[in-house]
Enzyme design. Structure first.
Site, PDB file in Angstrom:
ATOM      1  N   GLU A   1       2.140   1.957   0.894  1.00 28.82           N
ATOM      2  CA  GLU A   1       1.171   1.781   1.974  1.00 28.82           C
ATOM      3  C   GLU A   1       1.691   0.834   3.046  1.00 28.82           C
ATOM      4  O   GLU A   1       1.569   1.107   4.242  1.00 28.82           O
ATOM      5  CB  GLU A   1      -0.135   1.240   1.386  1.00 28.82           C
ATOM      6  CG  GLU A   1      -1.237   1.052   2.404  1.00 28.82           C
ATOM      7  CD  GLU A   1      -1.780   2.372   2.908  1.00 28.82           C
ATOM      8  OE1 GLU A   1      -2.421   2.373   3.966  1.00 28.82           O
ATOM      9  OE2 GLU A   1      -1.560   3.407   2.249  1.00 28.82           O
ATOM     10  N   ASP A   2       2.282  -0.283   2.627  1.00 32.90           N
ATOM     11  CA  ASP A   2       2.672  -1.316   3.592  1.00 32.90           C
ATOM     12  C   ASP A   2       4.092  -1.165   4.112  1.00 32.90           C
ATOM     13  O   ASP A   2       4.380  -1.526   5.244  1.00 32.90           O
ATOM     14  CB  ASP A   2       2.538  -2.710   2.951  1.00 32.90           C
ATOM     15  CG  ASP A   2       1.079  -3.103   2.765  1.00 32.90           C
ATOM     16  OD1 ASP A   2       0.222  -2.420   3.349  1.00 32.90           O
ATOM     17  OD2 ASP A   2       0.815  -4.071   2.043  1.00 32.90           O
TER      18      ASP A   2
END
Length: 758
Positions: free
Chosen positions: A119-120
């Site tokens: 996600e990051d």
């Protein structure tokens, strides 16, 4: 703020991007963070405590894999910091430590360490498969999808994200265990956020994750998340109550110590080896009791309870009898969750006794194995998986619930509907009922006999015509109570009706009924939808005959496969004709050069014709049971999701309330000509309480060529009067007026009027 689980708040922005990180910019390669975001001196994160804990149950080979996952996660998050100034990697380590308390397997621990890298840091799933294997990558992928829950104003977007979360959990329960560990650590460190964000994240936790933790039997996390959420949603109430508890703790220490000593002595004298613990109820639990029962803190006497853990099943009941000999039990305050476990596998005996000084004291009695499940729920599968057979029933219950999520998904039309079905199953309260062969079922509180039928099998529900509860015939809408023995009577000719949706409670029943209604009488719904869309287009000065190019563009943007499907969705209330017409207008205005389509001239615009009602349209058009409209009444139409068009009288109080709430869902309707059927109508007659009164009224109704389908009586305005309620079948208002006129002139009749349920 509503603390119930029946309303889902707008999900928060990704916690990794908001609650944990000082910079939300995604980056694939590590980069030093801005000096303004790092709190000097730098804090170093270590996995020593984690590896020490893991070494208790993981092999050296598994520990090597965990360290490899840590090194990769640390590299990806290098330079990233949390709001508190700690290195970001401290968060995945903390999540992994919580998972290690449950002794989750090596794949889950690795996923906990890696849960934010996709996600990051834009790490691809293929890279994780290559480095750590497909199972770990699948877990991280599932967790990454959960992290994409963002604040959205559109309900469909919220529901879609929630659907993904539950389906990821259904595929692998470890996904939600890691997610709950992630949420728990974020809630423990939520104080660095702004008050507004604290309340927002805490509300989502209370309304989404707390009921999931309860449903999976994770009582330790369930209680902690409740208290943490309460502290951030109502900080003043939390602090005030915590202060009162602290003061009461000192005042009541003598009572608690006296009870503890007496219980231990009594159990020892009875030859019972038991672990006795005193416990304080959670702040949120006390707050709920005060709120629900309108009590002050001083009126809540049972803020303390005691837990007794014995070595085997028989001794739990032996301990119960011993306690009842020591203190008097309070009537109606005993529950046997051992014989009838809760739906999440929880087992204990609960009893409330009158202790010293008249103080009510709650006791929970359970075995060691039951205590493991009570505290860790489904996670106990990993904690104690070497003890064969101890958790078979819990695993079966959890599997059945997760499977029901997949079943609902197959039958559900969209994410909003899926969310609606599932939320009700997250409520903790249950009723426990039996089949005639003594098989037990747990259903949500408020469930009906029809819910029970669908819980057994979809075909049983679809063909249900009646039920017997405790050998007494009752309607399918009858609400179930604990201990009911239920028998469902079926007929191959029976089919679901839209009215069933008004009294089923479970997601499985609702989704099955809606699925059936979608697949029948589609021609009726399609024709109704076509008429409604044409009406909406005319009201916008648009020609209802759409050119092919416009239809193609409309279908492409509305995700419908055909214009017929679009008409059907409108006919069953899934889509709003007015909104579709507005969308068409936008397409025409934005793409007018490329779309050969003309507005209708003003001289051609007339008020759209109302929809004609004949009363024999089938499931696509229904006469509302609240007001039972009949020909001659002024009527209005309500487009109700998956129920089609609901017709009310124009004076119906319920309809007027709903028109204020949802004005866009109401259309003009009128009665057609040459109606060839009869309609139900309710009347009440106030009559002298004398012999033969009912017979005279019934005879008069029959003489007027009307049929009586239902009669019931109640006491009238005085002891010498009786009120008789009739449901009769008539032609129209003229026919009704004739009946009322004839009955009104009978001897003994004081008053007669048409009756509505509202």
């Amino acid at each position: 703020m509503n603390l119930q689980a029946d309303k889902l708040p707008s999900p928060t922005v990704s916690e990794s991007a908001e609650a944990n990180v000082s910079s939300t910019k995604k980056r694939r390669s590590p980069a030093p963070s801005s000096p303004t975001t790092v709190a000097p001196p730098p804090i170093v994160a270590s996995i020593t405590d984690l590896t020490n804990r893991l070494s208790e149950y993981l092999s050296p080979t598994d520990l090597k894999l965990v360290k490899e996952a840590y090194r990769f996660s640390d590299e990806m998050h290098l330079g990233q910091v949390r709001k508190s100034g700690e290195p970001y990697i401290s968060h995945p380590i903390a999540v992994a430590e919580i998972c290690a308390e449950w002794k989750l397997d090596v794949q889950a621990i690795m996923a906990a360490l890696l849960h934010d890298v996709m996600e990051d840091q834009d790490v691809k799933k293929e890279e994780l498969i290559e480095r750590f294997g497909a199972p770990v990558a699948a877990l991280v992928d599932g967790l990454s999808k959960l992290e994409k829950i963002e604040f959205q104003s559109h309900i469909e977007a919220q529901a879609e994200n929630f659907r993904k979360m539950l389906l990821a959990m259904a595929r692998d329960v470890r996904v939600i265990l890691v997610k709950l560990a992630d949420r728990l650590h974020n809630m423990r460190t939520l104080g660095v956020m702004s008050p507004e964000k604290q309340r927002r994240i805490a509300s989502e936790t209370m309304e989404v994750y707390v009921p999931i933790a309860h449903r999976l039997g994770l009582n330790n996390i369930y209680r902690e998340l409740q208290d943490l959420s309460f502290a951030h949603i109502y900080p003043m109430r939390y602090r005030t109550l915590a202060k009162a508890i602290k003061a009461a703790r000192g005042n009541r220490r003598e009572v608690v110590n006296k009870i503890m000593a007496a219980v231990k002595t009594t159990l020892n004298e009875a030859g019972l080896e038991a672990q006795v613990d005193g416990r304080e109820k959670t702040l949120y639990g006390i707050y709920c009791k005060m709120r629900d029962k309108q009590l002050s803190f001083s009126q809540v006497l049972d803020i303390y309870g005691f837990r007794i853990v014995v070595d085997n099943f028989k001794n739990s009941y032996f301990a119960l009898g011993t306690l009842h000999a020591l203190y008097k039990p309070m009537p109606g305050k005993f529950k046997d969750y051992i014989a009838i476990p809760k739906s999440n596998g929880y087992q204990s005996l609960h009893t409330t006794l009158i202790g010293p000084y008249g103080t009510p004291v709650e006791f929970q009695i359970r075995t060691t194995e039951m205590h493991r499940v009570a505290e860790s729920g489904v996670a106990a599968h990993w904690l104690y998986k070497n003890e064969a057979g101890t958790l078979t029933d819990l695993q079966q219950r959890t599997h059945a619930w997760l499977q029901s999520l997949l079943d609902i998904q197959k039958q559900t039309g969209d994410s909003a509907e899926f969310l609606e079905h599932v939320k009700v199953d997250l409520f903790p309260d249950s009723v426990y009922v039996f089949t005639p062969k003594s098989k037990i079922f747990a259903l949500p509180r408020g469930a009906t006999a029809l819910d029970f039928a669908y819980n057994i099998h979809t075909d049983i529900g679809d063909q249900a015509i009646a039920t017997r509860i405790n050998n007494e015939p009752v309607p399918l809408r009858t609400e179930l109570k604990n201990g009911d023995i239920i028998e469902i009577i079926t007929s191959p000719n029976s089919r679901p009706t839209p009215n069933w949706l008004t009294y089923v409670r479970t997601g499985k029943a609702r989704s099955a009924i809606r699925h059936y209604l979608r697949t029948i009488n589609l021609n009726e719904s399609t024709e109704l939808g076509k008429q409604l869309l044409a009406q909406a287009l005319v009201s916008l000065h648009l020609n209802p005959e759409l050119p092919d190019s416009l239809v193609d563009k409309l279908l492409n943007e509305s995700s419908a496969n055909s214009l017929e499907e679009l008409h059907t969705d409108i006919g069953i209330g899934k889509r709003m004709a007015a909104l579709v017409a507005r969308h068409i207008l936008d397409l025409v205005e934005n793409d007018s050069p490329s779309i050969p389509f003309q507005h209708m001239g003003d001289e051609k615009i007339n008020k759209p014709d109302p929809v004609m009602i004949y009363g024999s349209e089938g499931v696509s058009v229904q006469l509302s049971p609240c007001c039972l409209p009949i020909p001659g009444d002024d009527i209005v139409g309500q487009l109700k999701r998956d129920q089609g068009l609901i017709v009310h009288t124009a004076e119906c109080k319920h309809a007027k309330r709903m028109q204020v709430k949802e004005p866009d869902r109401w259309i003009d309707v009128t009665w057609g000509e040459d109606i060839n059927r009869r309609f139900d109508c309710r009347i009440s007659v106030l009559v002298n309480n004398e012999r033969g009164a009912l017979a005279r009224i019934a005879a008069e109704i029959g003489e007027a060529d009307a049929n009586i389908s239902h009669v019931n009586m109640e006491d009238g305005e005085s002891k010498d009067m009786t009120k008789i309620h009739f449901t009769i079948q008539i032609d129209d208002r003229v026919h009704l007026a004739k009946i009322i006129r004839n009955v009104k002139h009978l001897n003994g009749v004081s008053k007669i009027r048409r009756e509505y349920s509202n």
